[in-house]
Enzyme design. Structure first.
Site, short mmCIF file in Angstrom:
data_model
loop_
_atom_site.label_atom_id
_atom_site.label_comp_id
_atom_site.label_asym_id
_atom_site.label_seq_id
_atom_site.Cartn_x
_atom_site.Cartn_y
_atom_site.Cartn_z
N THR A 30 71.19 -4.23 73.72
CA THR A 30 71.05 -5.93 73.69
C THR A 30 72.20 -6.69 73.85
OG1 THR A 30 68.86 -5.68 73.39
CG2 THR A 30 69.40 -7.54 72.86
N GLU A 148 79.54 -9.55 60.39
CA GLU A 148 78.38 -10.70 60.21
C GLU A 148 77.12 -10.39 61.58
OE1 GLU A 148 79.70 -13.72 58.85
OE2 GLU A 148 77.92 -14.19 59.27
N VAL A 151 73.57 -9.26 59.44
CA VAL A 151 72.70 -10.11 59.45
C VAL A 151 72.60 -11.70 59.92
CG1 VAL A 151 71.57 -11.25 56.46
CG2 VAL A 151 72.43 -8.34 57.02
N GLY A 153 71.82 -13.19 62.63
CA GLY A 153 72.38 -13.04 64.00
C GLY A 153 73.55 -13.80 64.11
N GLU A 208 63.45 -5.09 67.84
CA GLU A 208 64.06 -3.67 67.58
C GLU A 208 63.73 -2.98 68.05
OE1 GLU A 208 66.52 -2.92 65.04
OE2 GLU A 208 66.91 -5.39 65.63
N LYS A 223 67.67 -6.49 55.27
CA LYS A 223 69.00 -7.89 55.69
C LYS A 223 69.36 -8.32 53.82
CE LYS A 223 68.19 -8.90 60.70
NZ LYS A 223 67.41 -8.89 61.42
N GLY A 320 68.97 -11.78 69.12
CA GLY A 320 68.52 -12.02 70.56
C GLY A 320 70.30 -11.56 70.52
N1 NAP Z 1 68.54 -7.29 68.65
C1 NAP Z 1 68.76 -7.91 68.54
O1 NAP Z 1 68.56 -9.16 68.55
C2 NAP Z 1 69.92 -7.65 67.06
C3 NAP Z 1 70.13 -8.80 66.26
C4 NAP Z 1 70.88 -8.13 65.12
C5 NAP Z 1 71.48 -7.02 65.34
N2 NAP Z 1 71.19 -6.07 65.49
C6 NAP Z 1 72.25 -5.39 65.85
O2 NAP Z 1 72.52 -4.07 66.34
C7 NAP Z 1 72.51 -3.07 66.78
C8 NAP Z 1 72.55 -3.07 68.56
O3 NAP Z 1 70.68 -3.56 68.87
P1 NAP Z 1 70.28 -3.52 70.28
O4 NAP Z 1 68.69 -4.04 69.85
O5 NAP Z 1 71.46 -4.19 70.89
O6 NAP Z 1 69.77 -2.41 70.77
P2 NAP Z 1 69.71 -1.46 72.06
O7 NAP Z 1 68.95 -2.59 72.66
O8 NAP Z 1 68.24 -0.50 71.78
O9 NAP Z 1 70.99 -0.64 72.10
C9 NAP Z 1 71.62 0.21 71.65
C10 NAP Z 1 72.88 1.09 72.58
O10 NAP Z 1 73.00 2.33 71.92
C11 NAP Z 1 73.09 3.34 72.09
N3 NAP Z 1 72.50 4.40 71.59
C12 NAP Z 1 72.28 4.83 70.89
N4 NAP Z 1 72.00 5.49 69.78
C13 NAP Z 1 72.64 6.06 70.39
C14 NAP Z 1 73.39 7.41 70.32
N5 NAP Z 1 73.01 8.41 69.36
N6 NAP Z 1 74.65 7.46 70.90
C15 NAP Z 1 74.70 7.55 71.65
N7 NAP Z 1 74.68 5.79 72.01
C16 NAP Z 1 73.54 5.40 71.71
C17 NAP Z 1 72.08 3.01 74.12
O11 NAP Z 1 72.55 4.06 74.97
P3 NAP Z 1 71.59 3.69 76.51
O12 NAP Z 1 72.07 2.35 77.11
O13 NAP Z 1 72.12 4.95 76.73
O14 NAP Z 1 70.29 4.01 76.34
C18 NAP Z 1 72.40 1.28 73.75
O15 NAP Z 1 73.50 1.38 74.46
C19 NAP Z 1 71.19 -2.56 65.97
O16 NAP Z 1 72.34 -2.07 64.19
C20 NAP Z 1 70.80 -4.05 65.62
O17 NAP Z 1 70.08 -3.58 64.09
C21 NAP Z 1 70.28 -6.73 66.72
#
Ligand code: NAP
Length: 341
Positions: A30, A148, A151, A153, A208, A223, A320
């Site tokens: 994402t 940044e 926490v 977004g 998540e 957070k 997001g």
């Molecule tokens: N989503 C939100 O709204 C949001 C907001 C603020 C902060 N965050 C933070 O941003 C970070 C990413 O979140 P996300 O929502 O983008 O997660 P996500 O959609 O689950 O994406 C995770 C990505 O990392 C890859 N990945 C995960 N574990 C891995 C590993 N062990 N080795 C290699 N690649 C790995 C996955 O590969 P594949 O694509 O092959 O599965 C995927 O591309 C997290 O720390 C989350 O807390 C997210």
């Protein structure tokens, strides 16, 4: 979409000679995927206005075969952490989530004097002070850590606490920091049942990978512990956070709140009093005119109470891909100046 990005004060909107900044991106979900989309859409105006061209030289994923957006350069994908770390880069962006692999990447990056930009609050809760110490020790080589996006977004609370508010005498932070639960609460207020609201949050990319950390309050606890570290200097790895998640019968709880003219929100709070820092996450019934009650859908609200400036409120999209990737991009732009120096 028009480009309304703001850049460094020296930016006068004119063309500059281009410098290439090599980015190694861990994670293409994402957040990582949205960062690639942002760079594809806004790379040219950024280059024109700042003279910076971001080139993504390596992308770490779990599964190289998954379908991905057209903006993902598939030839740069790798599923090997070693291969990923071996590609020369100026800045490493960590957006994989979790702690184990993220910590390996973070430590290796900082140890060799590279700049790290991360969106990972769980990593910071578990290892923030150790990573900051490593970055400090390796600063002469160019190491630094920015987070940044970890926490709030798109709400710029991290930089506010790290820089702008350090002289304000912050005494308390009240906040809504979890976009997923806030989205669910908003949808349930509008008549959805909880399961439908959760599915909608997942489809929209707010939840998540494992939503239980959102629903039980653990994500918000990470957070608020990170904010406690920034505001009061406490060690987030040791700070106990009294944590309660959403109540079991959410529809009834929301209906009862409405009947009383109140609003139910998952409130994360930290306060320093007489030298003691106390932090909590809990569902709270708020007055309708409380700034926290105005957080709708995936929005976050943070109210920072300070001795010299009173209450300062930040309110915006807290989850997001786009909002979070924008915070990563802001860190990238900021981190690039020393790379060029
Ligand atoms: N989503 C939100 O709204 C949001 C907001 C603020 C902060 N965050 C933070 O941003 C970070 C990413 O979140 P996300 O929502 O983008 O997660 P996500 O959609 O689950 O994406 C995770 C990505 O990392 C890859 N990945 C995960 N574990 C891995 C590993 N062990 N080795 C290699 N690649 C790995 C996955 O590969 P594949 O694509 O092959 O599965 C995927 O591309 C997290 O720390 C989350 O807390 C997210």
């Amino acid at each position: 979409m028009s480009s309304t990005f703001a850049f460094a004060p020296s930016d006068a909107g004119h063309t500059r000679p281009t410098d290439t900044i090599r980015i190694a991106l861990a994670g293409c979900g994402t957040v990582g995927g949205a960062l690639l989309d942002l760079l594809a859409r806004h790379g040219a105006p950024i280059e024109r206005r700042t003279g910076l061209r971001f080139e993504v030289v390596s992308i770490l994923v779990r599964d190289r075969e998954l379908p991905r957006s057209l903006h993902v350069p598939r030839e740069r994908l790798t599923d090997s952490v070693q291969e990923f770390l071996a590609v020369p880069a100026d800045i490493v962006v960590e957006a994989i989530g979790g702690v184990t692999t993220a910590a390996t990447i973070a430590r290796a990056t900082l140890a060799r004097g590279q700049r790290l930009v991360t969106a990972n609050k769980a990593l910071l809760r578990a290892e923030g002070p150790a990573l900051a110490a490593l970055a400090h020790g390796r600063a002469p080589l160019g190491a630094a850590i920015d987070f940044e996006a970890a926490v709030g977004g798109g709400v710029p609370i991290v930089r506010a606490l790290r820089e702008s508010l350090t002289g304000h005498g912050v005494s308390r932070i009240r906040s809504v920091l979890n976009g997923t639960t806030n989205y669910i609460l908003s949808r349930v207020e509008d008549g959805d049942d909880e399961a439908t609201a959760l599915r909608a949050a997942q489809r929209a990319g707010f939840a998540e990978a494992d939503p239980s950390r959102d629903l039980t309050g653990l994500d918000a606890a990470d957070k608020i512990a990170v904010l406690a570290w920034l505001a009061f200097g406490v060690d987030p790895t040791r700070l106990p956070v009294r944590t309660l998640g959403l109540p079991p019968d959410l529809a009834t709880a929301v209906r009862n709140a409405k009947a009383k003219g109140r609003v139910l929100r998952l409130v994360a709070e930290v306060e320093e009093r007489d030298g003691v820092v106390r932090a909590s996450v809990a569902p709270v019934l708020l007055d309708a005119n409380d700034p926290l009650a105005r957080a709708r859908d995936e929005e976050n609200v943070v109210v920072i109470e300070s001795e010299s400036a009173g209450a300062i409120t930040l309110h915006g999209r807290g989850a997001g891909g786009l909002a979070t990737a924008s915070a990563l991009l802001a860190d990238l732009l900021r981190a690039s100046a020393p790379v060029l120096a």
